[in-house]
Motif scaffolding. Structure first.
Motif, mmCIF file in Angstrom:
data_model
loop_
_atom_site.group_PDB
_atom_site.id
_atom_site.type_symbol
_atom_site.label_atom_id
_atom_site.label_comp_id
_atom_site.label_asym_id
_atom_site.label_seq_id
_atom_site.Cartn_x
_atom_site.Cartn_y
_atom_site.Cartn_z
ATOM 1 N N TRP A 29 -9.903 -0.269 -4.889
ATOM 2 C CA TRP A 29 -9.635 -1.621 -4.395
ATOM 3 C C TRP A 29 -9.853 -1.753 -2.885
ATOM 4 O O TRP A 29 -9.894 -2.858 -2.363
ATOM 5 N N ARG A 30 -10.004 -0.638 -2.171
ATOM 6 C CA ARG A 30 -10.088 -0.691 -0.706
ATOM 7 C C ARG A 30 -11.264 -1.518 -0.195
ATOM 8 O O ARG A 30 -11.085 -2.283 0.764
ATOM 9 N N PRO A 31 -12.482 -1.425 -0.788
ATOM 10 C CA PRO A 31 -13.558 -2.298 -0.287
ATOM 11 C C PRO A 31 -13.207 -3.784 -0.424
ATOM 12 O O PRO A 31 -13.525 -4.584 0.453
ATOM 13 N N LEU A 32 -12.539 -4.140 -1.512
ATOM 14 C CA LEU A 32 -12.118 -5.521 -1.714
ATOM 15 C C LEU A 32 -11.116 -5.929 -0.640
ATOM 16 O O LEU A 32 -11.257 -6.972 -0.008
ATOM 17 N N CYS A 33 -10.135 -5.105 -0.406
ATOM 18 C CA CYS A 33 -9.112 -5.412 0.591
ATOM 19 C C CYS A 33 -9.730 -5.564 1.978
ATOM 20 O O CYS A 33 -9.426 -6.509 2.706
ATOM 21 N N ARG A 34 -10.625 -4.648 2.329
ATOM 22 C CA ARG A 34 -11.262 -4.731 3.652
ATOM 23 C C ARG A 34 -12.101 -6.002 3.780
ATOM 24 O O ARG A 34 -12.140 -6.622 4.838
ATOM 25 N N GLU A 44 -5.932 2.305 5.772
ATOM 26 C CA GLU A 44 -6.365 2.465 7.165
ATOM 27 C C GLU A 44 -5.227 2.157 8.133
ATOM 28 O O GLU A 44 -5.052 2.854 9.138
ATOM 29 N N ALA A 45 -4.458 1.117 7.845
ATOM 30 C CA ALA A 45 -3.348 0.748 8.737
ATOM 31 C C ALA A 45 -2.305 1.861 8.805
ATOM 32 O O ALA A 45 -1.789 2.173 9.889
ATOM 33 N N THR A 46 -2.000 2.474 7.684
ATOM 34 C CA THR A 46 -1.014 3.562 7.673
ATOM 35 C C THR A 46 -1.518 4.766 8.452
ATOM 36 O O THR A 46 -0.786 5.345 9.265
ATOM 37 N N VAL A 47 -2.769 5.157 8.219
ATOM 38 C CA VAL A 47 -3.337 6.297 8.953
ATOM 39 C C VAL A 47 -3.348 6.000 10.451
ATOM 40 O O VAL A 47 -2.947 6.839 11.269
#
Length: 182
Positions: A29-34, A44-47
């Motif tokens: 789901w990360r590409p969708l979220c970005r 990414e925000a957590t890292v």
């Protein structure tokens, strides 16, 4: 990071899960979220919160409103079972205007069963487009491919092939039983 699931019911919203973890799905789901937020996800925000304080400090306090695009994950359903000869529906999905990514374990020679739960789904497609109508058109076509059993071509020589009746075939059967003609 946090994760929340709410299911809409006839009686209103029902809390399914609230947890201190990132959303699941192996990160598909990360590409969708970005794309929806303009370049970041909770991962990414957590890292960045631990490793890059400057990058974290420039993240907005809340997601953009409205989102930068419309998107959705479509979990693919199989209304048929058998040995896969080819995957023309998969090929069509990957050419859609809103296509972002696709995950499946199904390939030529695979045995597919009816989808009855998340574990028996035949794939996951991430779709996103700036034009919501393009996204809706593609989702509707995916659901049509599923209902008409057009995701796969099967090896008919294998005696395990069985097609669940498509919606249009069922309507034709009912019309025939009721004495209605085309």
């Amino acid at each position: 990071s946090s994760h929340a699931e709410v299911m809409m019911t006839p009686n209103g919203p029902c809390l399914v899960e609230m947890n201190c973890r990132a959303h699941g799905g192996d990160g598909n789901w990360r590409p969708l979220c970005r794309g929806l937020t303009g370049g970041y996800s909770q991962v990414e925000a957590t890292v960045d919160s631990y490793l890059d304080k400057k990058a974290f400090s420039i993240l907005p306090d809340r997601p953009p409103s409205p989102f930068k695009a419309s998107g959705q994950e479509a979990i693919l359903v199989s209304y048929s079972r058998g040995k896969v000869k080819s995957t023309p529906g998969f090929d069509e999905i990957m050419k859609m205007a809103s296509f972002v990514s696709f995950e499946t374990g199904v390939k030529t020679g695979s045995m597919v069963e009816y989808t009855v739960d998340l574990y028996s789904c035949v794939g996951s497609v991430i779709l996103m487009h700036k034009d919501k109508s393009v996204l809706e058109r593609d989702i509707n076509r995916i659901r049509e491919l599923e209902k008409e059993n057009e995701l796969f071509e099967y090896d008919y020589g294998v005696d395990t092939y069985m097609k669940s009746p498509s919606l249009s075939n069922l309507l034709n059967v009912f019309d025939g039983l009721l004495g209605k003609e085309d």
